[in-house]
Design a protein around this motif. Structure first.
Motif, PDB file in Angstrom:
ATOM      1  N   ALA A  22       0.845  -1.031  -0.266  1.00 43.36           N
ATOM      2  CA  ALA A  22       0.138  -0.342  -0.100  1.00 43.36           C
ATOM      3  C   ALA A  22       1.022   1.604   0.395  1.00 43.36           C
ATOM      4  CB  ALA A  22      -0.928   0.106   0.879  1.00 43.36           C
ATOM      5  N   ALA A  23       2.150   1.088   1.100  1.00 42.45           N
ATOM      6  CA  ALA A  23       2.651   2.807   1.062  1.00 42.45           C
ATOM      7  C   ALA A  23       3.984   3.065  -0.872  1.00 42.45           C
ATOM      8  CB  ALA A  23       3.885   2.044   1.905  1.00 42.45           C
ATOM      9  N   ASP A  24       4.133   1.185  -0.962  1.00 44.67           N
ATOM     10  CA  ASP A  24       4.670   1.894  -2.167  1.00 44.67           C
ATOM     11  C   ASP A  24       3.563   2.401  -2.944  1.00 44.67           C
ATOM     12  OD1 ASP A  24       6.853   0.370  -1.675  1.00 44.67           O
ATOM     13  OD2 ASP A  24       6.510  -1.217  -3.594  1.00 44.67           O
ATOM     14  N   ALA A  25       1.999   1.352  -3.695  1.00 44.61           N
ATOM     15  CA  ALA A  25       1.537   1.927  -4.426  1.00 44.61           C
ATOM     16  C   ALA A  25       1.599   3.641  -4.099  1.00 44.61           C
ATOM     17  CB  ALA A  25       0.301   0.753  -4.217  1.00 44.61           C
ATOM     18  N   LEU A  27       3.521   5.924  -2.939  1.00 40.96           N
ATOM     19  CA  LEU A  27       4.634   6.362  -3.410  1.00 40.96           C
ATOM     20  C   LEU A  27       5.058   6.657  -5.141  1.00 40.96           C
ATOM     21  CD1 LEU A  27       7.354   6.351  -0.483  1.00 40.96           C
ATOM     22  CD2 LEU A  27       6.595   8.166  -1.648  1.00 40.96           C
ATOM     23  N   GLY A  28       4.186   5.456  -5.721  1.00 45.94           N
ATOM     24  CA  GLY A  28       4.752   4.673  -6.664  1.00 45.94           C
ATOM     25  C   GLY A  28       3.502   6.237  -8.054  1.00 45.94           C
ATOM     26  N   ALA A  29       2.063   6.838  -6.622  1.00 46.49           N
ATOM     27  CA  ALA A  29       1.383   7.422  -7.462  1.00 46.49           C
ATOM     28  C   ALA A  29       1.338   8.669  -7.155  1.00 46.49           C
ATOM     29  CB  ALA A  29      -0.296   7.126  -6.457  1.00 46.49           C
ATOM     30  N   GLU A  30       2.266   9.068  -6.186  1.00 42.37           N
ATOM     31  CA  GLU A  30       2.637  10.406  -5.872  1.00 42.37           C
ATOM     32  C   GLU A  30       4.223  10.531  -6.794  1.00 42.37           C
ATOM     33  OE1 GLU A  30       3.725  11.146  -1.754  1.00 42.37           O
ATOM     34  OE2 GLU A  30       2.132  10.634  -1.188  1.00 42.37           O
ATOM     35  N   LEU A  31       4.785   9.270  -7.255  1.00 41.80           N
ATOM     36  CA  LEU A  31       6.474   9.021  -7.878  1.00 41.80           C
ATOM     37  C   LEU A  31       5.667   9.886  -9.250  1.00 41.80           C
ATOM     38  CD1 LEU A  31       8.147   6.576  -6.878  1.00 41.80           C
ATOM     39  CD2 LEU A  31       9.113   8.731  -6.826  1.00 41.80           C
ATOM     40  N   ARG A  32       4.444  10.028  -9.794  1.00 38.43           N
ATOM     41  CA  ARG A  32       3.845   9.923 -11.295  1.00 38.43           C
ATOM     42  C   ARG A  32       3.234  11.206 -11.094  1.00 38.43           C
ATOM     43  NH1 ARG A  32       4.075   7.328 -15.967  1.00 38.43           N
ATOM     44  NH2 ARG A  32       4.034  10.096 -16.661  1.00 38.43           N
ATOM     45  N   GLN A  33       2.734  11.597 -10.139  1.00 38.57           N
ATOM     46  CA  GLN A  33       2.358  13.430 -10.187  1.00 38.57           C
ATOM     47  C   GLN A  33       3.049  13.859  -9.999  1.00 38.57           C
ATOM     48  OE1 GLN A  33      -0.853  13.634  -9.900  1.00 38.57           O
ATOM     49  NE2 GLN A  33      -0.282  15.247 -10.087  1.00 38.57           N
ATOM     50  N   PRO A  79      13.882   2.255  -5.747  1.00 35.42           N
ATOM     51  CA  PRO A  79      13.798   0.839  -5.364  1.00 35.42           C
ATOM     52  C   PRO A  79      12.085   1.362  -5.663  1.00 35.42           C
ATOM     53  CG  PRO A  79      15.486   1.297  -3.947  1.00 35.42           C
ATOM     54  CD  PRO A  79      14.730   2.292  -4.582  1.00 35.42           C
ATOM     55  N   ILE A  80      11.290   2.371  -6.023  1.00 36.42           N
ATOM     56  CA  ILE A  80      10.282   1.968  -5.832  1.00 36.42           C
ATOM     57  C   ILE A  80       9.914   2.052  -6.951  1.00 36.42           C
ATOM     58  CG2 ILE A  80       8.001   3.283  -4.820  1.00 36.42           C
ATOM     59  CD1 ILE A  80       9.001   4.233  -2.330  1.00 36.42           C
ATOM     60  N   LEU A  86       8.042   3.214 -12.746  1.00 36.95           N
ATOM     61  CA  LEU A  86       8.131   4.374 -13.436  1.00 36.95           C
ATOM     62  C   LEU A  86       9.829   4.426 -13.687  1.00 36.95           C
ATOM     63  CD1 LEU A  86       5.989   6.755 -13.306  1.00 36.95           C
ATOM     64  CD2 LEU A  86       7.438   7.542 -12.240  1.00 36.95           C
ATOM     65  N   ILE A  87      10.579   3.936 -12.986  1.00 38.91           N
ATOM     66  CA  ILE A  87      11.804   4.342 -13.436  1.00 38.91           C
ATOM     67  C   ILE A  87      11.967   5.081 -14.487  1.00 38.91           C
ATOM     68  CG2 ILE A  87      12.602   1.714 -13.407  1.00 38.91           C
ATOM     69  CD1 ILE A  87      14.281   5.398 -11.828  1.00 38.91           C
TER      70      ILE A  87
END
Ligand code: C2E
Ligand code: MG
Ligand code: MG
Ligand code: MG
Length: 283
Positions: A22-25, A27-33, A79-80, A86-87
């Motif tokens: 959940a934390a990954d997801a 942060l992942g969404a925030e990375l995209r943003q 790593p996320i 997203l990398i």
């Protein structure tokens, strides 16, 4: 009872895993943003020649200024970004931005600009089928000389198998250089040096840290410079923090180094100021 405990442990483990996911997801969404918002920036850390400390290259390092969390380090979000994929777009942005910046320094400072620019590339990027073609396109768009681009990859990323090696070979065909990053810390063998088309080994900070005296690290750092010399590779010592370490490295045969002793990572404006100051001195 053991079964019960086992079950309990699994339940805890699963809960943690879910939480992590959940934390990954999140942060992942925030990375995209963040990528869309332009919240990533790049800093550049000089690699210098020994013993004169002259800049030979700049390593590109990504930074994330999160709107609420503040500064988040690449050790946390790379790593996320790898796990979420997203990398791939983030890495493309990093490469293109770094190449554009390096081409600009080249235009403004000519031979006063560092000869090379280093860009870190993750395992996930190396496994992308079109990666070498993307690098070629980015190079063409920037007008930057492929021979002056150094792609930094970890031995673990390369050890992953054939695809990564093929990609590296394609990059080498373009003229791009390959550096094995954090060398000595991964789970690979020295045999990798026979198959991997690397030009440079970046000897990990953990070996530099213990270099004083008769430590095991000093023995390993000595062996590594012998291997690189014997294989006609270049060695760069990472994470050099003191003058003493720099002197010891030089005595062992190291001719290139990077670390806070020489310079912290710098913003583009700071790099420009230093290059400008050096140009004024040279006139
Ligand atoms: P790395 O590629 O091995 O980069 C070197 C790291 O060591 C950088 O940390 C740098 O700031 C730090 N460092 C340099 N000199 C010293 C020193 O003297 N002492 C200490 N304590 N540290 C020093 P940073 O920027 O936090 O990056 C950490 C890692 O995150 C990098 O390790 C790299 O694996 C990854 N990373 C950073 N930027 C990128 C990027 O653009 N793309 C990818 N894929 N990974 C990146
Ligand atoms: Mg690196
Ligand atoms: Mg490194
Ligand atoms: Mg590292």
């Amino acid at each position: 009872a053991a079964k019960e405990r086992g079950k309990g442990r699994h339940a805890v483990y699963d809960a943690r895993l879910e939480q992590d996911q959940a934390a990954d997801a999140q942060l992942g969404a925030e990375l995209r943003q963040a990528l869309d918002n332009g919240d990533f920036t790049l800093v550049y850390q000089p690699i210098v020649s020994l013993p004169d400390g002259k800049w030979t290259s700049l390593e590109t390092l990504v930074r994330w200024q999160h709107p609420e969390r503040g500064f988040v380090g690449p050790d946390v979000f790379i790593p996320i970004a790898e796990r979420t994929g997203l990398i791939v777009p983030l890495g493309d942005w990093i490469l293109r931005t770094a190449l554009r910046q390096a081409a600009e320094w080249q235009d403004v400072f000519g031979s006063g600009a560092p000869a090379e620019i280093g860009v870190n590339v993750s395992a996930r990027q190396l496994r992308e089928p079109g990666f070498a073609a993307d690098v070629r396109a980015a190079l063409a768009d920037s007008g930057f000389d492929p021979e002056k681009l150094v792609v930094e990859v970890t031995e673990t990323a390369v050890f992953d198998g054939g695809v990564a090696l093929d990609t590296l070979q394609n990059l080498v065909t373009l003229g791009v250089k390959v550096a094995l990053d954090d060398f000595g810390t991964g789970h690979s063998s020295l045999g990798l040096l026979r198959t991997c088309p690397a030009d440079t080994l970046k000897v990990d900070k953990s070996f530099v840290d213990g270099i004083g005296g008769r430590s095991e690290e000093a023995v390993i750092a000595t062996a590594m410079i012998q291997i690189t010399n014997g294989l006609h590779l270049q060695a760069i010592a990472e994470g050099v923090e003191t003058a003493e370490q720099a002197e010891t490295l030089y005595r062992l045969g190291y001719r290139f180094a990077q670390g806070y002793h020489f310079s912290r990572p710098l913003t583009p404006a700071q790099v420009g100021e230093r290059l400008e100051a050096a140009r004024v001195l040279a006139v």
